[in-house]
Design a protein around this motif. Sequence first.
Motif, PDB file in Angstrom:
ATOM      1  N   PRO A   8       0.729  -1.052   0.050  1.00  0.00           N
ATOM      2  CA  PRO A   8      -0.064  -0.058   0.014  1.00  0.00           C
ATOM      3  C   PRO A   8       0.815   1.425  -0.145  1.00  0.00           C
ATOM      4  O   PRO A   8       2.162   1.340   0.282  1.00  0.00           O
ATOM      5  N   ALA A   9       0.192   2.182  -0.404  1.00  0.00           N
ATOM      6  CA  ALA A   9       0.756   3.767   0.015  1.00  0.00           C
ATOM      7  C   ALA A   9      -0.220   4.317   0.824  1.00  0.00           C
ATOM      8  O   ALA A   9      -1.569   3.892   0.880  1.00  0.00           O
ATOM      9  N   VAL A  10       0.228   5.472   1.577  1.00  0.00           N
ATOM     10  CA  VAL A  10      -0.778   6.011   2.663  1.00  0.00           C
ATOM     11  C   VAL A  10      -0.718   7.392   2.226  1.00  0.00           C
ATOM     12  O   VAL A  10       0.419   8.181   2.166  1.00  0.00           O
ATOM     13  N   LEU A  11      -2.049   8.029   1.987  1.00  0.00           N
ATOM     14  CA  LEU A  11      -2.206   9.506   1.607  1.00  0.00           C
ATOM     15  C   LEU A  11      -2.818  10.131   2.751  1.00  0.00           C
ATOM     16  O   LEU A  11      -3.875   9.700   3.242  1.00  0.00           O
ATOM     17  N   PHE A  12      -2.040  11.218   3.482  1.00  0.00           N
ATOM     18  CA  PHE A  12      -2.525  12.069   4.465  1.00  0.00           C
ATOM     19  C   PHE A  12      -3.218  13.405   4.099  1.00  0.00           C
ATOM     20  O   PHE A  12      -2.685  14.123   3.517  1.00  0.00           O
ATOM     21  N   ASP A 131       8.922  17.415   7.973  1.00  0.00           N
ATOM     22  CA  ASP A 131       9.335  17.851   6.459  1.00  0.00           C
ATOM     23  C   ASP A 131      10.040  16.838   5.724  1.00  0.00           C
ATOM     24  O   ASP A 131       9.840  16.594   4.754  1.00  0.00           O
ATOM     25  N   GLY A 132      10.959  15.797   6.220  1.00  0.00           N
ATOM     26  CA  GLY A 132      11.429  15.075   5.521  1.00  0.00           C
ATOM     27  C   GLY A 132      10.849  13.752   5.538  1.00  0.00           C
ATOM     28  O   GLY A 132      11.251  12.842   4.615  1.00  0.00           O
ATOM     29  N   LEU A 133       9.597  13.525   5.969  1.00  0.00           N
ATOM     30  CA  LEU A 133       8.811  12.198   5.749  1.00  0.00           C
ATOM     31  C   LEU A 133       7.779  12.361   4.770  1.00  0.00           C
ATOM     32  O   LEU A 133       7.475  11.452   4.349  1.00  0.00           O
ATOM     33  N   PHE A 134       7.716  13.845   4.110  1.00  0.00           N
ATOM     34  CA  PHE A 134       6.534  13.501   3.044  1.00  0.00           C
ATOM     35  C   PHE A 134       7.237  14.152   1.744  1.00  0.00           C
ATOM     36  O   PHE A 134       7.097  15.371   1.399  1.00  0.00           O
ATOM     37  N   PRO A 135       8.010  13.326   0.951  1.00  0.00           N
ATOM     38  CA  PRO A 135       8.506  13.867  -0.497  1.00  0.00           C
ATOM     39  C   PRO A 135       7.512  14.315  -1.244  1.00  0.00           C
ATOM     40  O   PRO A 135       7.664  15.132  -2.134  1.00  0.00           O
ATOM     41  N   VAL A 136       6.237  13.603  -1.257  1.00  0.00           N
ATOM     42  CA  VAL A 136       5.226  13.883  -2.178  1.00  0.00           C
ATOM     43  C   VAL A 136       4.301  14.845  -1.514  1.00  0.00           C
ATOM     44  O   VAL A 136       3.659  14.244  -0.447  1.00  0.00           O
ATOM     45  N   ARG A 137       3.765  15.803  -2.022  1.00  0.00           N
ATOM     46  CA  ARG A 137       2.931  16.630  -1.446  1.00  0.00           C
ATOM     47  C   ARG A 137       1.967  17.351  -2.734  1.00  0.00           C
ATOM     48  O   ARG A 137       2.651  17.887  -3.426  1.00  0.00           O
ATOM     49  N   VAL A 138       0.497  17.244  -2.402  1.00  0.00           N
ATOM     50  CA  VAL A 138      -0.172  17.705  -3.476  1.00  0.00           C
ATOM     51  C   VAL A 138      -1.133  18.828  -2.967  1.00  0.00           C
ATOM     52  O   VAL A 138      -1.815  18.272  -1.873  1.00  0.00           O
ATOM     53  N   ALA A 157      -1.180   9.627  -5.877  1.00  0.00           N
ATOM     54  CA  ALA A 157      -1.226   8.110  -6.352  1.00  0.00           C
ATOM     55  C   ALA A 157      -0.178   8.290  -7.402  1.00  0.00           C
ATOM     56  O   ALA A 157       0.660   7.417  -7.632  1.00  0.00           O
ATOM     57  N   ARG A 158      -0.669   9.230  -8.421  1.00  0.00           N
ATOM     58  CA  ARG A 158       0.361   9.095  -9.873  1.00  0.00           C
ATOM     59  C   ARG A 158       1.713   9.507  -9.272  1.00  0.00           C
ATOM     60  O   ARG A 158       2.566   8.701 -10.076  1.00  0.00           O
ATOM     61  N   PRO A 163      -1.051   2.583  -7.955  1.00  0.00           N
ATOM     62  CA  PRO A 163      -2.499   2.443  -8.496  1.00  0.00           C
ATOM     63  C   PRO A 163      -3.436   2.826  -7.123  1.00  0.00           C
ATOM     64  O   PRO A 163      -3.216   2.495  -6.103  1.00  0.00           O
ATOM     65  N   PRO A 164      -4.472   3.348  -7.664  1.00  0.00           N
ATOM     66  CA  PRO A 164      -5.569   4.067  -6.552  1.00  0.00           C
ATOM     67  C   PRO A 164      -6.169   2.861  -5.679  1.00  0.00           C
ATOM     68  O   PRO A 164      -6.184   3.260  -4.336  1.00  0.00           O
ATOM     69  N   GLU A 165      -6.167   1.787  -6.178  1.00  0.00           N
ATOM     70  CA  GLU A 165      -6.774   0.845  -5.520  1.00  0.00           C
ATOM     71  C   GLU A 165      -5.707   0.205  -4.342  1.00  0.00           C
ATOM     72  O   GLU A 165      -6.534  -0.574  -3.590  1.00  0.00           O
ATOM     73  N   ARG A 166      -4.541   0.760  -4.361  1.00  0.00           N
ATOM     74  CA  ARG A 166      -3.870   0.171  -3.170  1.00  0.00           C
ATOM     75  C   ARG A 166      -3.337   1.185  -2.465  1.00  0.00           C
ATOM     76  O   ARG A 166      -2.342   1.366  -1.520  1.00  0.00           O
ATOM     77  N   CYS A 167      -4.061   2.443  -2.673  1.00  0.00           N
ATOM     78  CA  CYS A 167      -3.854   3.388  -1.824  1.00  0.00           C
ATOM     79  C   CYS A 167      -4.900   3.476  -0.541  1.00  0.00           C
ATOM     80  O   CYS A 167      -6.120   3.413  -0.587  1.00  0.00           O
ATOM     81  N   VAL A 168      -4.417   3.954   0.827  1.00  0.00           N
ATOM     82  CA  VAL A 168      -5.185   4.234   1.773  1.00  0.00           C
ATOM     83  C   VAL A 168      -5.205   5.793   2.389  1.00  0.00           C
ATOM     84  O   VAL A 168      -3.996   6.251   2.269  1.00  0.00           O
ATOM     85  N   VAL A 169      -6.322   6.256   2.358  1.00  0.00           N
ATOM     86  CA  VAL A 169      -6.198   7.656   2.668  1.00  0.00           C
ATOM     87  C   VAL A 169      -6.813   8.017   4.250  1.00  0.00           C
ATOM     88  O   VAL A 169      -7.662   7.260   4.507  1.00  0.00           O
ATOM     89  N   LEU A 170      -6.103   8.750   4.976  1.00  0.00           N
ATOM     90  CA  LEU A 170      -6.528   9.448   6.169  1.00  0.00           C
ATOM     91  C   LEU A 170      -7.190  10.523   6.083  1.00  0.00           C
ATOM     92  O   LEU A 170      -6.667  11.569   5.561  1.00  0.00           O
ATOM     93  N   GLU A 171      -8.441  10.859   6.734  1.00  0.00           N
ATOM     94  CA  GLU A 171      -9.131  11.813   6.562  1.00  0.00           C
ATOM     95  C   GLU A 171     -10.154  12.208   7.711  1.00  0.00           C
ATOM     96  O   GLU A 171     -10.321  11.386   8.364  1.00  0.00           O
TER      97      GLU A 171
END
Length: 248
Positions: A8-12, A131-138, A157-158, A163-171
């Motif tokens: 997985p990937a995790v998006l915050f 700062d150093g833990l999130f290289p990807v920021r949108v 995700a891109r 792929p989106p189906e392997r992503c977990v979002v925290l909201e």
Amino acid sequence: MIHAPGGPAVLFDLDGTLVDSEPLYFEAGRRLLAAHGVPGFTWEEHARFIGIGTRETLETLRREHGLAAPVEELLAEKNRHYLDLAADGTEVFPEMRKLVERLHAAEVPLAVASGSSRAAIDTVLAAGGLDGLFPVRVSAEEVRAGKPEPDVFLEAARRLGVPPERCVVLEDAPPGAEAARRAGMRCVAVPYVHGTVSDPAFASAGLCFPGGQREFDAQRVLDWIAEQLPSAGRGACAEPEDGRTGDG
């Protein structure tokens, strides 16, 4: 949990999820409106816009209060107020910090996907020691539309190459949970505002902490991600017996 190819990937989400920045956004909005002749902006008014992008928020406030200044000018002004406040430090929720550090140590791809400006994201992460833990920021500034549209999550995700189906979002907010659903991603819901716990947008969350940050448990999230649980459905966000929710 050790990350492996195909994992997985995790998006915050940032505000209200990773950090308790909503009080700062409220104060920035209050200062902005007061400067444009609208005193008495309240937390209840601000709470309507939690989870919604800054541009969309200001478009609504401009219309409701008949502000003459263009949206771009209001955006720049509010951003200046917010950055001044955020630079002094923004509280990172302790269990969220623990979760981020554990995921980072396991080499799980991480991203922040937020309705805030890119400058605000960078400032808050730096002030919070993340700062150093999130290289990807949108930022919503970088995509066609903010939440509840899925654009920020799909772009994150891109960039991660997952792929989106392997992503977990925290909201923490219904628009973000809805954006995750539209993106085809699993969602962990941590409601920030008590009154949103029963919002239908949270029904699609696979894991929900109806008590908000007060009951959020990093280990429980790690276990759930590792097991790749399916959506828990409409019952996942049942309100706790005492009726309380998060710290915000």
